[in-house]
Write a protein that holds these residues in place. Structure first.
Motif, PDB file in Angstrom:
ATOM      1  N   UNK A  33       0.811  -1.214   0.000  1.00 20.03           N
ATOM      2  CA  UNK A  33       0.000   0.000   0.000  1.00 20.03           C
ATOM      3  C   UNK A  33       0.842   1.261   0.000  1.00 20.03           C
ATOM      4  N   UNK A  34       1.368   1.620  -1.144  1.00 21.37           N
ATOM      5  CA  UNK A  34       2.160   2.848  -1.225  1.00 21.37           C
ATOM      6  C   UNK A  34       1.201   4.041  -1.305  1.00 21.37           C
ATOM      7  N   UNK A  35       1.570   5.121  -0.670  1.00 17.04           N
ATOM      8  CA  UNK A  35       0.748   6.325  -0.740  1.00 17.04           C
ATOM      9  C   UNK A  35      -0.525   6.265   0.074  1.00 17.04           C
ATOM     10  N   UNK A  36      -0.540   5.390   1.099  1.00 20.31           N
ATOM     11  CA  UNK A  36      -1.711   5.318   1.962  1.00 20.31           C
ATOM     12  C   UNK A  36      -1.278   5.276   3.420  1.00 20.31           C
ATOM     13  N   UNK A  37      -2.200   5.643   4.297  1.00 23.28           N
ATOM     14  CA  UNK A  37      -2.002   5.527   5.740  1.00 23.28           C
ATOM     15  C   UNK A  37      -3.203   4.765   6.290  1.00 23.28           C
ATOM     16  N   UNK A  38      -2.969   3.828   7.196  1.00 20.87           N
ATOM     17  CA  UNK A  38      -4.065   3.056   7.775  1.00 20.87           C
ATOM     18  C   UNK A  38      -4.213   3.364   9.255  1.00 20.87           C
ATOM     19  N   UNK A  39      -5.445   3.593   9.665  1.00 16.77           N
ATOM     20  CA  UNK A  39      -5.769   3.886  11.057  1.00 16.77           C
ATOM     21  C   UNK A  39      -6.673   2.803  11.618  1.00 16.77           C
ATOM     22  N   UNK A  40      -6.577   2.567  12.937  1.00 17.46           N
ATOM     23  CA  UNK A  40      -7.423   1.561  13.573  1.00 17.46           C
ATOM     24  C   UNK A  40      -8.731   2.164  14.086  1.00 17.46           C
ATOM     25  N   UNK A  41      -8.816   3.507  14.119  1.00 22.04           N
ATOM     26  CA  UNK A  41     -10.025   4.169  14.620  1.00 22.04           C
ATOM     27  C   UNK A  41     -10.149   5.531  13.958  1.00 22.04           C
ATOM     28  N   UNK A  42     -11.389   5.947  13.655  1.00 28.89           N
ATOM     29  CA  UNK A  42     -11.641   7.293  13.146  1.00 28.89           C
ATOM     30  C   UNK A  42     -12.852   7.879  13.856  1.00 28.89           C
ATOM     31  N   UNK A  43     -12.947   9.210  13.839  1.00 32.15           N
ATOM     32  CA  UNK A  43     -14.098   9.918  14.386  1.00 32.15           C
ATOM     33  C   UNK A  43     -15.188   9.877  13.309  1.00 32.15           C
ATOM     34  N   UNK A  44     -16.177   9.001  13.474  1.00 32.71           N
ATOM     35  CA  UNK A  44     -17.156   8.781  12.405  1.00 32.71           C
ATOM     36  C   UNK A  44     -18.024  10.003  12.124  1.00 32.71           C
ATOM     37  N   UNK A  45     -18.031  10.999  13.002  1.00 38.45           N
ATOM     38  CA  UNK A  45     -18.811  12.211  12.728  1.00 38.45           C
ATOM     39  C   UNK A  45     -18.170  13.061  11.632  1.00 38.45           C
ATOM     40  N   UNK A  46     -16.895  12.785  11.314  1.00 37.29           N
ATOM     41  CA  UNK A  46     -16.178  13.559  10.294  1.00 37.29           C
ATOM     42  C   UNK A  46     -16.314  12.969   8.893  1.00 37.29           C
ATOM     43  N   UNK A  47     -16.961  11.803   8.781  1.00 35.91           N
ATOM     44  CA  UNK A  47     -16.995  11.086   7.510  1.00 35.91           C
ATOM     45  C   UNK A  47     -18.384  10.569   7.163  1.00 35.91           C
ATOM     46  N   UNK A  48     -18.599  10.329   5.869  1.00 30.35           N
ATOM     47  CA  UNK A  48     -19.767   9.587   5.380  1.00 30.35           C
ATOM     48  C   UNK A  48     -19.240   8.258   4.864  1.00 30.35           C
ATOM     49  N   UNK A  49     -19.962   7.173   5.152  1.00 30.00           N
ATOM     50  CA  UNK A  49     -19.516   5.845   4.744  1.00 30.00           C
ATOM     51  C   UNK A  49     -20.493   5.273   3.718  1.00 30.00           C
TER      52      UNK A  49
END
Length: 125
Positions: A33-49
């Motif tokens: 995965x070049x050019x990506x960052x992976x997180x184990x948790x996100x603030x779901x209020x900041x995103x639409x899924x």
């Protein structure tokens, strides 16, 4: 170490991502995965899924391929820009050796992995 601030490159909204939840770059699924960052948790209020279904090969573990992968699009809740995807291939949520003691597989529940494109993030330290 100072914590970084991750913003959407489109609208400059602070995405509230924390380096404390960042997977290390040598983690097993980061290999290709070049050019990506992976997180184990996100603030779901900041995103639409948005759900997405794709049938294509992917590495499930180092020695095993999977075919069907469900993934979820992550979009900035402010401007709607696609910033990454949620994958269900994070660390196994169990220490079980899996079916027939052959290691973890699709049947073992795995933690979500929030993978962001670095070009969709504006990172300031």
């Amino acid at each position: 170490m100072a914590s970084s601030i991750y913003r959407c490159t489109e609208c400059q909204t602070d995405l509230n991502l924390s380096t404390a939840h960042l997977f290390p770059p040598d983690f097993y699924f980061e290999a290709g995965n070049k050019g990506t960052l992976s997180f184990s948790w996100v603030d779901s209020s900041k995103f639409r899924f948005e759900e997405e279904d794709k049938i294509r090969p992917f590495f499930e573990t180092v020695n095993y391929w999977g075919i069907q992968r469900k993934r979820t699009k992550i979009k900035c809740s402010s401007c709607g820009r696609l910033v990454g995807y949620v994958y269900d291939d994070g660390p196994p949520l169990t220490t079980s050796t899996g079916q027939f003691n052959m290691g973890p597989s699709q049947v073992i529940p795995r933690a979500p992995r929030y993978r962001f494109k670095t070009k969709a993030l504006q990172i300031t330290s």
